[in-house]
Design a protein around this motif. Sequence first.
Motif, PDB file in Angstrom:
ATOM      1  N   GLN A 187      17.173 -32.500  -9.593  1.00 40.32           N
ATOM      2  CA  GLN A 187      16.172 -33.288 -10.507  1.00 40.32           C
ATOM      3  C   GLN A 187      14.987 -33.340  -9.584  1.00 40.32           C
ATOM      4  OE1 GLN A 187      18.501 -36.365 -11.540  1.00 40.32           O
ATOM      5  NE2 GLN A 187      19.170 -35.766 -13.503  1.00 40.32           N
ATOM      6  N   GLN A 188      14.949 -33.755  -8.585  1.00 44.27           N
ATOM      7  CA  GLN A 188      13.759 -33.725  -7.799  1.00 44.27           C
ATOM      8  C   GLN A 188      13.190 -32.453  -7.388  1.00 44.27           C
ATOM      9  OE1 GLN A 188      14.719 -35.493  -3.861  1.00 44.27           O
ATOM     10  NE2 GLN A 188      15.459 -37.591  -4.922  1.00 44.27           N
ATOM     11  N   THR A 189      13.645 -31.462  -7.331  1.00 46.03           N
ATOM     12  CA  THR A 189      13.401 -30.005  -7.462  1.00 46.03           C
ATOM     13  C   THR A 189      12.791 -29.620  -8.541  1.00 46.03           C
ATOM     14  OG1 THR A 189      14.930 -29.496  -5.502  1.00 46.03           O
ATOM     15  CG2 THR A 189      13.827 -27.840  -6.848  1.00 46.03           C
ATOM     16  N   GLU A 190      13.261 -29.928  -9.800  1.00 49.73           N
ATOM     17  CA  GLU A 190      12.596 -29.595 -11.170  1.00 49.73           C
ATOM     18  C   GLU A 190      11.365 -30.290 -11.234  1.00 49.73           C
ATOM     19  OE1 GLU A 190      15.538 -30.700 -13.936  1.00 49.73           O
ATOM     20  OE2 GLU A 190      16.759 -28.755 -13.190  1.00 49.73           O
ATOM     21  N   GLN A 191      11.202 -31.552 -10.837  1.00 48.28           N
ATOM     22  CA  GLN A 191      10.133 -32.363 -10.840  1.00 48.28           C
ATOM     23  C   GLN A 191       8.965 -31.776  -9.989  1.00 48.28           C
ATOM     24  OE1 GLN A 191      10.585 -36.568  -9.878  1.00 48.28           O
ATOM     25  NE2 GLN A 191       8.691 -37.129 -10.905  1.00 48.28           N
ATOM     26  N   ALA A 192       9.299 -31.438  -8.890  1.00 51.54           N
ATOM     27  CA  ALA A 192       8.332 -30.542  -7.940  1.00 51.54           C
ATOM     28  C   ALA A 192       7.804 -29.495  -8.558  1.00 51.54           C
ATOM     29  CB  ALA A 192       8.733 -30.505  -6.534  1.00 51.54           C
ATOM     30  N   LEU A 193       8.652 -28.562  -9.029  1.00 47.66           N
ATOM     31  CA  LEU A 193       8.325 -27.421  -9.631  1.00 47.66           C
ATOM     32  C   LEU A 193       7.491 -27.381 -10.934  1.00 47.66           C
ATOM     33  CD1 LEU A 193      11.830 -25.384  -9.331  1.00 47.66           C
ATOM     34  CD2 LEU A 193       9.797 -25.155  -8.034  1.00 47.66           C
ATOM     35  N   CYS A 194       7.760 -28.531 -11.606  1.00 47.66           N
ATOM     36  CA  CYS A 194       6.854 -29.021 -12.788  1.00 47.66           C
ATOM     37  C   CYS A 194       5.487 -29.183 -12.444  1.00 47.66           C
ATOM     38  CB  CYS A 194       7.441 -29.971 -13.829  1.00 47.66           C
ATOM     39  SG  CYS A 194       9.090 -29.292 -14.620  1.00 47.66           S
ATOM     40  N   LEU A 195       5.380 -30.051 -11.258  1.00 51.08           N
ATOM     41  CA  LEU A 195       4.029 -30.268 -10.779  1.00 51.08           C
ATOM     42  C   LEU A 195       3.205 -29.006 -10.309  1.00 51.08           C
ATOM     43  CD1 LEU A 195       1.802 -32.233  -9.772  1.00 51.08           C
ATOM     44  CD2 LEU A 195       3.148 -32.595  -7.743  1.00 51.08           C
ATOM     45  N   SER A 196       4.121 -28.180  -9.763  1.00 47.98           N
ATOM     46  CA  SER A 196       3.400 -26.743  -9.062  1.00 47.98           C
ATOM     47  C   SER A 196       3.018 -25.898 -10.329  1.00 47.98           C
ATOM     48  CB  SER A 196       4.631 -25.980  -8.487  1.00 47.98           C
ATOM     49  OG  SER A 196       4.711 -26.667  -7.174  1.00 47.98           O
ATOM     50  N   LEU A 197       3.710 -25.946 -11.462  1.00 44.98           N
ATOM     51  CA  LEU A 197       3.448 -25.270 -12.497  1.00 44.98           C
ATOM     52  C   LEU A 197       2.355 -25.880 -13.302  1.00 44.98           C
ATOM     53  CD1 LEU A 197       4.293 -22.909 -14.895  1.00 44.98           C
ATOM     54  CD2 LEU A 197       5.602 -24.876 -15.777  1.00 44.98           C
ATOM     55  N   VAL A 198       1.970 -26.968 -13.435  1.00 46.33           N
ATOM     56  CA  VAL A 198       0.687 -27.653 -14.084  1.00 46.33           C
ATOM     57  C   VAL A 198      -0.261 -27.276 -13.110  1.00 46.33           C
ATOM     58  CG1 VAL A 198      -0.018 -29.803 -14.860  1.00 46.33           C
ATOM     59  CG2 VAL A 198       2.376 -29.152 -15.484  1.00 46.33           C
ATOM     60  N   THR A 199      -0.309 -27.527 -11.847  1.00 49.40           N
ATOM     61  CA  THR A 199      -1.325 -27.160 -10.969  1.00 49.40           C
ATOM     62  C   THR A 199      -1.691 -25.949 -10.843  1.00 49.40           C
ATOM     63  OG1 THR A 199      -0.489 -29.074  -9.483  1.00 49.40           O
ATOM     64  CG2 THR A 199      -1.943 -27.348  -8.463  1.00 49.40           C
ATOM     65  N   ASN A 200      -0.912 -25.075 -11.006  1.00 48.73           N
ATOM     66  CA  ASN A 200      -1.144 -23.491 -10.987  1.00 48.73           C
ATOM     67  C   ASN A 200      -2.057 -23.097 -12.290  1.00 48.73           C
ATOM     68  OD1 ASN A 200      -0.025 -23.184  -8.382  1.00 48.73           O
ATOM     69  ND2 ASN A 200       1.880 -22.449  -9.356  1.00 48.73           N
ATOM     70  N   ALA A 201      -1.469 -23.751 -13.382  1.00 51.86           N
ATOM     71  CA  ALA A 201      -2.218 -23.570 -14.713  1.00 51.86           C
ATOM     72  C   ALA A 201      -3.560 -24.045 -14.760  1.00 51.86           C
ATOM     73  CB  ALA A 201      -1.401 -24.283 -15.880  1.00 51.86           C
ATOM     74  N   ILE A 202      -3.808 -25.149 -14.065  1.00 55.64           N
ATOM     75  CA  ILE A 202      -5.034 -25.870 -13.948  1.00 55.64           C
ATOM     76  C   ILE A 202      -6.154 -24.763 -13.154  1.00 55.64           C
ATOM     77  CG2 ILE A 202      -6.521 -27.486 -13.366  1.00 55.64           C
ATOM     78  CD1 ILE A 202      -4.369 -29.253 -14.099  1.00 55.64           C
ATOM     79  N   ILE A 203      -5.508 -24.349 -12.058  1.00 47.18           N
ATOM     80  CA  ILE A 203      -6.262 -23.504 -11.083  1.00 47.18           C
ATOM     81  C   ILE A 203      -6.597 -22.152 -11.757  1.00 47.18           C
ATOM     82  CG2 ILE A 203      -6.024 -22.212  -8.869  1.00 47.18           C
ATOM     83  CD1 ILE A 203      -4.846 -24.478  -7.768  1.00 47.18           C
ATOM     84  N   THR A 204      -5.709 -21.700 -12.604  1.00 47.36           N
ATOM     85  CA  THR A 204      -5.692 -20.408 -13.256  1.00 47.36           C
ATOM     86  C   THR A 204      -6.641 -20.690 -14.224  1.00 47.36           C
ATOM     87  OG1 THR A 204      -3.480 -19.631 -13.005  1.00 47.36           O
ATOM     88  CG2 THR A 204      -4.537 -18.388 -14.464  1.00 47.36           C
TER      89      THR A 204
END
Length: 269
Positions: A187-204
């Motif tokens: 669950q911690q890994t999923e939370q970290a991956l979600c943060l990376s997904l949102v961050t990458n979306a904003i950067i894109t």
Amino acid sequence: MTHPRGTAFGTACLVQRFTDLPTTEHATDTADQTLAVFSLFALTRFTLSPRIRDLAGGITLHRLGSRREVCGVFPNAGKPLTGTVDVGLIRSQWGEMLRLAASLKYGHSTASLVVGKLHTSSRRSALARALVEYGGLQRTLYALRYLADEACRRITRQLNKGESLHSLRRDLFFAHEGTARRRHHEQQTEQALCLSLVTNAIITWNTAYFELALAHLSQRRGRIDRDLLAHVSPALREHVNPYGTYEFPVEAEYARTGYRPLRRPAGSE
């Protein structure tokens, strides 16, 4: 490629390949540099490039030979070169140093474990002391390049970009005051991956609209100096509102074509 991050994590990321990117250099802040880490980076054929805040009094430079010999060849360099290098100790432990580097490079030992052991041991082994001696030599060579080559001082610019990215992640990870409270590792890994997904979306998103804005400015003002773009970070967040209720109209977004119109600054034509 340069990887800006904290040294302990950066060592593991470089040596153990937590990323598929061809990373060869690691940029870090002044406080994160240690002689042992300098040594490990050199032995594993990576480059540690820390920001040097106070070269005159912040670090000790090391020399080969006695101070009298150095002053005879370089009369103006005797005072800064106060450290010495125990070449005999390095020579006696060279085989062990290479074996340690191979263990790190091929994943037999974790970099975080090795760095932790080197920094927490109250009584250093001969290997640990040899790494410190070799690291003093490597840091001196880096400091000399830092002084002689202005291109080496780009580290500050790279770190500023990395810090802007970390600030964006902190602003997005506001739930539970920025702490991961999930009990299970998955669950911690999923939370970290979600943060990376949102961050990458904003950067894109930012990158795409940066290109449109640059094209618009080029049409109005002529050619834009591309060297200036090296100072621009895509991790802007002033236009991002992380609070409120989220809606995801997937079908409507798929049906959308083109880009949104660019917003004009106040007072512009």
